[in-house]
Design an enzyme around this catalytic site. Structure first.
Site, PDB file in Angstrom:
ATOM      1  N   ARG A  48      48.841 -26.690   3.224  1.00  0.00           N
ATOM      2  CA  ARG A  48      49.689 -27.714   2.600  1.00  0.00           C
ATOM      3  C   ARG A  48      50.490 -27.158   1.432  1.00  0.00           C
ATOM      4  O   ARG A  48      51.669 -27.489   1.260  1.00  0.00           O
ATOM      5  CB  ARG A  48      48.855 -28.918   2.145  1.00  0.00           C
ATOM      6  CG  ARG A  48      49.728 -30.072   1.644  1.00  0.00           C
ATOM      7  CD  ARG A  48      48.923 -31.320   1.361  1.00  0.00           C
ATOM      8  NE  ARG A  48      47.954 -31.152   0.277  1.00  0.00           N
ATOM      9  CZ  ARG A  48      47.162 -32.135  -0.163  1.00  0.00           C
ATOM     10  NH1 ARG A  48      47.201 -33.327   0.394  1.00  0.00           N
ATOM     11  NH2 ARG A  48      46.307 -31.905  -1.140  1.00  0.00           N
ATOM     12  N   LYS A  51      53.546 -31.734  -2.696  1.00  0.00           N
ATOM     13  CA  LYS A  51      52.648 -31.831  -3.852  1.00  0.00           C
ATOM     14  C   LYS A  51      53.212 -30.962  -4.976  1.00  0.00           C
ATOM     15  O   LYS A  51      52.749 -29.843  -5.222  1.00  0.00           O
ATOM     16  CB  LYS A  51      51.235 -31.395  -3.472  1.00  0.00           C
ATOM     17  CG  LYS A  51      50.147 -31.903  -4.408  1.00  0.00           C
ATOM     18  CD  LYS A  51      48.781 -31.627  -3.826  1.00  0.00           C
ATOM     19  CE  LYS A  51      47.664 -32.060  -4.762  1.00  0.00           C
ATOM     20  NZ  LYS A  51      47.571 -33.529  -4.867  1.00  0.00           N
TER      21      LYS A  51
END
Length: 446
Positions: A202, A296
């Site tokens: 991620r 993120k």
């Protein structure tokens, strides 16, 4: 010249010296500071000012006064004539400023100012590198937080440090002054990193979206992260890591940055784990647009403001709605519901961050379907009405794991108690962290 800490106390009705050492600026170094118990603070203070012109007096509401300046003495005399009482004051001489007429004055309102007697300007010490490190170490020793920082890796210095005072990043790193960075985290449980590969994938996706290159290939980064945890000796905690555009300059564009940077830190949180049900509110802070919500990044100001809004309302978290009014996510966690039909319902990830823990919960929840505790699992758009009418509501994330929500705004969720499905999912995720398959547990060689 010797130095004393002096305290002026409102409750005592005058000035009270906190020690028998000498006041800074007294004309006679051999003269001791008096222990005062005064009935007329204005008269006593005026007497002190007349006999000791460098004695510092702070009037009410003041955050700093003077150190031996005639103009400051006039200010003090004016305050004395007004008849107002003195506010609590602490005076001390910084280590680097000893031997000079410089003090830090702090009023009862907490403001601190360094004052000196050179050219009428603030006398800020100029420190050597070793002195700066010494001060950082002293400050770290004085901080009493619930988190311990056990080890940090920095690609800028090319190694791992275990001294928290050395856990720093350059000010010209574009992650600091432009927010050009991404991060991720992985839990450490019983000497294993939980879902390290999933979180690593991620952060690489986030870096690509943020146009941040990789300082190393994926396997090299993974090795560095594992080694950092190994050096820390931490067997239960968390690993947080960042990819940034790197240091270089203070321009807007990262074109002046020599190379991207990788930072990682191992944290041991000493707060007790709490699984009790919590209350939430609807956030009034605008949600980030999907382009930024799905990565993120370190730009967490909206998240911080949303969390603060919740705390100001006496609740745990604030829930975001998307532009169409559907339920989105919390400030740093996903949300899910158990409907009256015993269906696990979770908002789509297309406009919000795809939570690694939330995705793992969806996988684990299949076992509850097999056991008959759930009838199905669904990802889709969830209205506020559906959410508030649910039998159970939960927050899901690497920090909270799985936590029951018992009230949203004024609406009690279900029977107002922690839900059984939520509890089963929490138990299952903890068990998965302790004894799950190798695909989610990476051993750390200590």
């Amino acid at each position: 010249m010797r130095v004393a800490d002096v305290e002026a106390s409102c409750s005592a009705g005058g000035f009270v010296s906190s020690s028998r050492r000498h006041l800074l600026g007294f004309r006679s170094p051999a003269r001791e500071s008096p222990q005062l118990r005064v009935t007329n603070p204005v008269a006593e203070a005026a007497s002190l000012l007349r006999s000791r012109p460098r004695f510092v007096f702070v009037p009410p509401m003041a955050s700093l006064t003077f150190s031996g300046f005639p103009s400051a003495a006039k200010l003090a005399d004016r305050e004395l004539r007004s008849g107002r009482r003195a506010a609590p004051l602490e005076l001390s001489v910084p280590r680097a400023a000893r031997g000079r007429a410089a003090m830090i004055a702090r009023s009862c309102h907490g403001a601190r100012t360094l004052v000196g007697n050179s050219s009428g300007a603030s006398d800020v010490p100029v420190l050597t590198g070793s002195e700066a490190v010494e001060r950082l170490q002293a400050k770290r020793r004085g901080w009493k937080g619930k988190q311990q920082y056990l080890a940090m890796y920095s690609s800028v210095v090319g190694g791992i440090v275990t001294d928290p005072a050395a856990m720093v990043i350059p000010m010209d790193d574009h992650m600091v002054h432009r927010g050009h960075g991404v991060f991720d985290t992985a839990a450490i449980m019983d000497g294993h990193l939980y879902e390290l590969d999933q979180h690593l994938d991620r952060i690489i996706r986030s870096a690509s979206m943020a146009k941040i290159g990789l300082p190393f290939d994926r396997e090299s980064m993974k090795g560095i992260l594992i080694q950092t945890v190994s050096v820390s000796k931490c067997r239960k905690g968390s690993l947080r890591y960042w990819l940034s555009a790197g240091p270089g300059d203070f321009q807007l564009s990262p074109s002046g940055c020599a190379e991207p940077a990788l930072y990682a830190i191992v944290i041991r949180d000493q707060s007790p784990f709490d699984s009790r049900g919590v209350k939430v509110v609807t956030s009034s802070v605008p949600i980030k647009p999907p382009q930024f919500a799905t990565m993120k990044s370190v730009n967490y100001l909206p998240n911080v403001l949303s969390k603060m809004e919740a705390e100001e309302n006496g609740t745990y978290a604030a829930i975001w709605l998307d532009k169409e009014g559907f339920i989105a996510e919390g400030p740093n966690m996903n949300v899910a519901f158990v409907t009256e039909e015993k269906e696990l319902l979770m908002p789509n990830f297309d406009k919000i961050l795809s939570g690694c823990t939330a995705e793992r919960v969806l996988t684990i929840a299949k076992a509850l379907v097999n056991e008959g505790k759930l009838r199905g699992i669904k990802l889709g758009s969830v209205t506020v009405e559906e959410g508030k009418a649910a039998e159970e509501m939960m927050l899901i994330g690497s920090g909270v794991l799985v936590r029951s929500v018992i009230q949203w705004d004024e609406q009690v969720i279900g029977d107002g108690k922690e839900g059984p499905v939520t509890q089963s999912l929490l138990d299952a995720i903890i068990e998965d962290m302790k004894s799950g398959p190798s695909s989610v547990r990476t051993p750390v060689p200590y």
